[in-house]
Design an enzyme around this catalytic site. Structure first.
Site, mmCIF file in Angstrom:
data_model
loop_
_atom_site.group_PDB
_atom_site.id
_atom_site.type_symbol
_atom_site.label_atom_id
_atom_site.label_comp_id
_atom_site.label_asym_id
_atom_site.label_seq_id
_atom_site.Cartn_x
_atom_site.Cartn_y
_atom_site.Cartn_z
ATOM 1 C CB CYS A 185 13.467 12.571 3.286
ATOM 2 S SG CYS A 185 13.548 13.678 4.522
ATOM 3 C CB CYS B 231 7.827 11.955 9.244
ATOM 4 S SG CYS B 231 9.400 11.052 9.647
ATOM 5 C CB THR B 232 9.434 8.224 5.056
ATOM 6 O OG1 THR B 232 10.555 8.983 5.220
ATOM 7 C CG2 THR B 232 8.928 8.936 3.793
ATOM 8 C CG HIS B 233 11.925 7.816 10.196
ATOM 9 N ND1 HIS B 233 12.541 8.595 9.351
ATOM 10 C CD2 HIS B 233 13.094 7.237 10.813
ATOM 11 C CE1 HIS B 233 13.939 8.549 9.353
ATOM 12 N NE2 HIS B 233 14.116 7.709 10.350
ATOM 13 C CG ASP C 15 14.551 8.938 5.272
ATOM 14 O OD1 ASP C 15 14.343 10.101 5.366
ATOM 15 O OD2 ASP C 15 14.525 8.281 6.332
ATOM 16 C CB SER C 16 17.737 11.687 7.677
ATOM 17 O OG SER C 16 16.219 11.007 8.456
ATOM 18 C CD GLU D 148 17.076 6.113 11.851
ATOM 19 O OE1 GLU D 148 18.051 5.512 12.075
ATOM 20 O OE2 GLU D 148 16.308 6.596 11.041
HETATM 21 N N1 DGL Z 1 12.008 10.559 7.278
HETATM 22 C C1 DGL Z 1 12.043 11.766 7.074
HETATM 23 C C2 DGL Z 1 10.912 12.598 6.665
HETATM 24 O O1 DGL Z 1 10.180 12.081 6.160
HETATM 25 C C3 DGL Z 1 13.401 12.584 8.011
HETATM 26 C C4 DGL Z 1 12.929 12.544 9.768
HETATM 27 C C5 DGL Z 1 14.295 13.103 10.450
HETATM 28 O O2 DGL Z 1 15.393 12.822 9.886
HETATM 29 O O3 DGL Z 1 13.916 14.080 11.140
HETATM 30 O O4 DGL Z 1 10.796 13.712 7.293
#
Ligand code: DGL
Length: 287
Positions: A91, A200-202, A28-29, A168
């Site tokens: 991600c 988004c996984t976040h 992921d990022s 983050e």
């Molecule tokens: N967690 C990632 C996603 O699912 C990336 C979020 C990001 O870095 O903007 O999209």
């Protein structure tokens, strides 16, 4: 080449003779993919995992497709060097903008989160909201995937540019985050959605905040759960499931290892040992 005490010396032998024991690569990022890692621990406890967070280049969600493609290719190339047996793109942004293109370029099974998330969403409701990064929302990847499976449902997507930086920065419990979430959810609540997809996984890290703002009948879909189900199936199909005890998870980032370790404590429940990789010379050092 990287060096790590965990795999040093025996990685090639293990991968060649017993590919089942090779790790799964997850990336992921940043800390978003930890929501996928959590599900992997729960459902595939025997699997060894290498987790990569491209923290030097986050957020991905405001980047162009060309940038995302370049990053994803670099990560996959590095994952191959680590002898992973499969890659989970934890991600959505990478899955939306790069998965279909890179799948044909690497001799590796690569799973993304969009299709499993879309399949789960149509099983839950008819009025589906998707919250996502600007790049994922703009790509319409969820809308297309959902409508392809069931053209009778309705889909509304909302781009949420502030969420990833807030998560983050460990600001999940900040009242400002709740206000931002309220403004993102407002148009979806207006549409009377019955289902909300974490695009988004976040975002599952924000579950208590989102739950407190959504009407009780709205179901939340976390694609992380469903990509891990797909991963389990794929491993079985390929004869790659590990039955031995796993190695400890390797956490590797491209940015500041201390910051990742700090966020990791909250989200993982323990302080991870974090390595740094620099793709320009592929050196790895440990924090
Ligand atoms: N967690 C990632 C996603 O699912 C990336 C979020 C990001 O870095 O903007 O999209």
């Amino acid at each position: 080449m990287y060096s790590s005490s965990l795999f040093e010396g025996n990685l090639d032998d293990v991968s060649a003779q017993e590919p089942q024991r090779s790790p799964i690569g997850v990336f992921d990022s940043g800390v978003g993919g930890l929501t996928v890692l959590r599900q992997l621990y729960r459902h595939l406890p025997n699997e060894s995992i290498i987790y990569f967070g491209d923290t030097a280049r986050l957020p991905y969600g405001i980047r162009s497709q060309a940038e995302i493609l370049q990053y994803v290719r670099e990560i996959l190339h590095w994952m191959q060097q680590q002898r992973v047996k499969m890659v989970v793109m934890a991600c959505n942004t990478s899955s939306a903008l790069a998965l279909e293109i890179v799948r044909g370029e690497f001799d590796l099974p690569i799973l993304g989160v969009i299709l499993p998330g879309a399949k789960a969403a149509v099983q839950q409701g008819k009025r589906i909201g998707v919250i996502a990064t600007p790049a994922t929302a703009k790509s319409n990847a969820y809308r297309h995937a959902i409508l392809e499976i069931d053209p009778s449902v309705q889909v509304w997507q909302v781009s949420c540019p502030e969420f990833v930086p807030l998560i983050e920065q460990n600001r999940i419990n900040d009242p400002y985050t709740t206000e931002v979430a309220r403004s993102y959810l407002e148009p979806l609540i207006q549409q009377n959605i019955d289902t909300l997809v974490y695009g988004c996984t976040h975002y599952p890290h924000l579950a208590p905040v989102l739950r407190s703002l959504l009407p009780a009948h709205v179901k939340l879909v976390d694609p992380a759960v469903h990509v891990v189900a797909a991963c389990t199936q794929e491993l079985e199909l390929l004869g790659l499931s590990n039955t031995h005890p796993p190695l400890p998870t390797r956490f590797v980032v491209s940015g500041c290892p201390q910051q990742f370790a700090q966020s990791g404590v909250q989200l993982l429940g323990h302080t991870p040992m974090v390595e740094v990789v620099d793709f320009t010379d592929t050196a790895v050092s440990q924090f």
